[in-house]
Design an enzyme around this catalytic site. Structure first.
Site, PDB file in Angstrom:
ATOM      1  CG  HIS A   1      30.801  19.212  68.091  1.00  0.00           C
ATOM      2  ND1 HIS A   1      30.829  18.500  66.902  1.00  0.00           N
ATOM      3  CD2 HIS A   1      29.748  18.746  68.783  1.00  0.00           C
ATOM      4  CE1 HIS A   1      29.819  17.640  66.894  1.00  0.00           C
ATOM      5  NE2 HIS A   1      29.146  17.776  68.008  1.00  0.00           N
TER       6      HIS A   1
ATOM      7  CG  HIS B   1      30.617  23.735  64.802  1.00  0.00           C
ATOM      8  ND1 HIS B   1      30.171  24.940  65.280  1.00  0.00           N
ATOM      9  CD2 HIS B   1      29.514  22.940  64.689  1.00  0.00           C
ATOM     10  CE1 HIS B   1      28.850  24.884  65.436  1.00  0.00           C
ATOM     11  NE2 HIS B   1      28.427  23.681  65.083  1.00  0.00           N
TER      12      HIS B   1
ATOM     13  CG  HIS C   1      25.728  19.564  67.290  1.00  0.00           C
ATOM     14  ND1 HIS C   1      26.899  19.224  66.649  1.00  0.00           N
ATOM     15  CD2 HIS C   1      25.442  20.834  66.921  1.00  0.00           C
ATOM     16  CE1 HIS C   1      27.298  20.261  65.918  1.00  0.00           C
ATOM     17  NE2 HIS C   1      26.436  21.243  66.065  1.00  0.00           N
TER      18      HIS C   1
ATOM     19  CG  ASP D   1      24.672  24.241  66.733  1.00  0.00           C
ATOM     20  OD1 ASP D   1      25.916  24.327  66.637  1.00  0.00           O
ATOM     21  OD2 ASP D   1      23.961  23.659  65.881  1.00  0.00           O
TER      22      ASP D   1
HETATM   23 ZN   LIG Z   1      26.448  23.088  64.955  1.00  0.00          ZN
END
Ligand SMILES: [Zn+2]
Length: 368
Positions: free
Chosen positions: A258, A255, A273, A172
């Site tokens: 994602h 993101h 995540h 991340d």
């Molecule tokens: Zn993130």
């Protein structure tokens, strides 16, 4: 030209056993707290937090989090907090618990105290939550008028968590500079609602530099359940640098991709995540023009940390072109952060997903 905006939590505390001092940090904020943690985390840290809080003569209403940062769960806990007249919301646990705590504190117009028990996401410091449906599908970002009042991260607890969590946080955090750089280059806006400050840029760059230096050592430290300077540096990179860096530096394609992945059903929902962001970052790199060496630098670090780099790794080996287009469409819906950095279509994103997958497969083949 838009304003330069930088936002951050009021106070950040990190170190071995710092949870033992939490009462002292919050005693000036008020007298009634609501403490939110899921069943497992109550044992690991929740009970300790309550003990420390009570030692300062502050009351604690204890709530078991049900696992999803959904509107329904936020409403449920807000009602409990209201009944208890709580003015301080303490979230203890992972990203979804923390996002829920922030939402509840916003509903109460109270103080938010964030106690991450892993360094697995950059959720702790930001003034936003990611809200999901009860089934875990990304619904949107919810923005608040302030960041948390206090973030307390105990590295002894982080060192005791499964290494997969730290690796997810590293993934991340590795997206932070890749995304901020693309927003800066395109002149887009950040999650703080303005253009990137020099501070935001410097923090995002430093985040990546720290990870390429220490990520591996930190990962090994957690395997040994040991707190080391390398782990402290990576916990700061995953939590503080990544948190400030994504919010005030900018989110781009990684993101958004994602978020696109959450629209699919199946085993992909078992990926963290950070694991989905790892693949999203490779897709963003494939959308940009980088040489082989640069792209392989990321693939090498991900693979050494057990992070996914191919469609097969993220449980999408059998995904059809239609499935991938669904991800790409979701990643490019209006308002998605990808538009702050790229002028592209869903078809471009789908191509980059397949390309990133091939790049990683070729790397694995070469390094067998
Ligand atoms: Zn993130």
């Amino acid at each position: 030209m838009s304003e330069r905006i930088f936002i951050s939590p009021a106070k950040y505390v990190q170190g071995k056993n710092v949870i033992q001092n939490i009462g002292g940090y919050i005693k000036d904020l008020g007298e009634q707290t609501v403490v939110i943690a899921d069943e497992t985390v109550w044992e690991i840290a929740g009970n300790d937090v309550v003990k420390q809080v009570k030692q300062e003569n502050i009351k604690a209403e204890e709530v078991v989090f049900n696992g999803e940062a959904s509107k329904q769960e936020i409403d449920r806990i807000t009602e409990i907090a209201n009944k208890a007249n709580a003015t301080i919301v303490i979230g203890v646990g992972g990203g979804k618990t923390l996002d829920t705590a922030k939402a509840v504190s916003d509903e109460l117009n109270g103080y938010a105290v964030i106690v991450p028990t892993t360094a697995s996401t950059d959720a702790p410091t930001s003034a936003l939550s990611v809200v999901y449906s009860d089934d875990g599908v990304f619904e949107g970002y919810r923005f608040y008028n302030k960041n948390p009042n206090l973030v307390v991260i105990d590295t002894k607890i982080v060192a005791g968590a499964p290494p997969r969590f730290l690796a997810s946080g590293i993934a991340d955090a590795l997206a932070t500079w890749v995304e901020a750089r693309s927003v800066i280059q395109a002149g887009g806006d950040t999650m703080a609602g303005g253009s990137t400050t020099i501070a935001g840029q410097a923090i995002a760059e430093k985040c990546e530099e720290t990870l390429f230096k220490y990520a591996h050592l930190a990962y090994e430290s957690v395997q040994a359940k040991s707190v080391t300077p390398a782990l402290e540096s990576v916990v700061e990179a995953n939590t503080l640098l990544s948190g400030l860096g994504f919010e005030s530096g900018g989110l781009g394609a990684a993101h958004a991709i994602h978020n696109g992945f959450t629209a699919l059903h199946g085993d992909i929902h078992n990926m963290t995540h950070g694991e989905k962001v790892a693949f999203g970052t490779l897709v963003q790199l494939a959308l940009e023009q980088h040489d082989e060496k640069e792209i392989e630098r990321y693939i090498a670090l991900y693979t050494s940390l057990g992070l996914p780099v191919t469609l097969e790794d993220i449980k999408l080996k059998d995904a059809s072109r239609d499935d991938i287009m669904k991800v790409a469409e979701a990643a490019t819906t209006e308002g998605e952060t990808i538009h702050q950095a790229f002028n592209i279509t869903a078809d471009d994103v789908a191509d980059a997903i397949y390309a990133a997958d091939r790049y990683a497969k070729a790397y694995k083949e070469k390094n067998k």
